[in-house]
Design an enzyme around this catalytic site. Structure first.
Site, mmCIF file in Angstrom:
data_model
loop_
_atom_site.group_PDB
_atom_site.id
_atom_site.type_symbol
_atom_site.label_atom_id
_atom_site.label_comp_id
_atom_site.label_asym_id
_atom_site.label_seq_id
_atom_site.Cartn_x
_atom_site.Cartn_y
_atom_site.Cartn_z
ATOM 1 C CG HIS A 11 2.242 -8.668 0.307
ATOM 2 N ND1 HIS A 11 1.570 -9.776 0.765
ATOM 3 C CD2 HIS A 11 2.014 -7.691 1.224
ATOM 4 C CE1 HIS A 11 0.949 -9.479 1.911
ATOM 5 N NE2 HIS A 11 1.209 -8.219 2.210
ATOM 6 C CB SER A 32 9.297 2.203 5.560
ATOM 7 O OG SER A 32 8.090 1.836 6.185
ATOM 8 C CG ASP A 73 -2.043 -0.889 1.243
ATOM 9 O OD1 ASP A 73 -2.101 -1.762 0.358
ATOM 10 O OD2 ASP A 73 -2.912 -0.749 2.118
#
Length: 299
Positions: free
Chosen positions: A173, A260, A117
């Protein structure tokens, strides 16, 4: 002079929105004022500061921060795999898991999914990029990879920067199927990766502490996956097993507390980014999209 707002294009709402920046006052002081430079270089960028702050977010008392955070930023708790009241610390909430159906994964074999995201920016040809956040500043791929030979191989490749804010889901991911190698650590400081910081110092992305994994794929060649550390990121945690094949959308790891960044790099001629990413990136504007949504197509 009034502070310049951080704007992005949202795929969800199909409009340009203004980012609500966590800790904005502190960020603007440290990166946009002369007095702020002293604590930035003496304390804030150092790993000890982030370890100290991360330890605070692991303390039981930090649990009291969860409810106000949810109320302020409107985080959708219906997506959570576990209820908000089950988290014992703020960090547990921060690297929470989501329900299996919360992030549909791009199904096509020729499609690349977003690894996280966040707010995304692309460089379709890294070497042809005339500026990066600041006019005249080029992306230093050799510095990012810590390997000049590897950088030459990817210099005309394509690069996706996925910037995560504290309000985002913080697990990352695999953007496509393949077999991952070991994660290689490259040491560096821990500056913020907020646009407030990047507009002043774009080199943060190739200076900060980071980890690099090579993903060998059938459709996209060897894809480079980099997690970029940042101020107050307690650590980068890898949850995958090197050498074991993964499917697109499988979890690779997670960031502990802090904003991050995740960078994905493709070999030349392997992919074509989605039109909205190209359009908004040309205008210097990030696109908000969720993990698993289509980021690019095989070329």
């Amino acid at each position: 002079m009034p502070a310049q707002p951080i704007t992005f294009f949202s795929r969800l709402t199909q409009r340009i929105e203004t980012e609500s920046v966590y800790g904005e006052g502190f960020l603007r002081f440290t990166y946009e004022t002369a007095p702020g430079l002293l604590p930035l270089h003496a304390v804030v960028k150092r790993a000890a500061f982030s370890r100290w702050y991360g330890a605070r977010m692991d303390a039981p008392a930090s649990r009291a921060k969860i409810a106000p955070f949810l109320a302020t930023y409107g985080v959708d708790t219906a997506e959570f795999a576990d209820p908000p009241e089950s988290f014992r610390t703020f960090n547990e909430f921060f690297y929470r898991k989501l329900k299996p159906n919360a992030r549909p994964i791009a199904a096509g074999a020729n499609e690349v999914g977003f690894p996280a995201d966040g707010r995304h920016l692309v460089l379709p040809d890294i070497a042809a990029c005339d500026s990066f956040f600041i006019k005249g500043v080029r992306f230093d791929l050799a510095a990012l990879l810590g390997d000049a030979q590897q950088a030459r191989r990817y210099e005309h490749g394509s690069l996706l920067i996925s910037r995560l804010c504290p309000v985002d889901y913080h697990r990352f991911h695999f953007p496509c199927s393949g077999t991952p190698g070991e994660a290689k650590q490259i040491n560096g400081p821990l500056y913020s990766v907020s646009p407030i910081a990047l507009r002043k110092r774009p080199s943060i992305l190739w200076e900060n502490k980071r980890e690099l994994t090579v993903l060998r794929t059938e459709n996209f060649g060897e894809v480079l996956l980099l997690e970029i550390g940042a101020t107050c990121v307690g650590s980068i945690v890898q949850t995958f097993t090197p050498g074991v094949p993964v499917a697109k959308g499988d979890e690779k790891g997670y960031f502990r507390f802090g904003g991050s960044c995740f960078i994905t790099i493709f070999e030349p001629g392997k992919i074509r980014f989605s039109d909205d990413l190209i359009e908004h990136s040309r205008a210097g504007r990030e696109v908000y999209a969720r993990m698993g949504d289509v980021a690019a197509y095989a070329q």
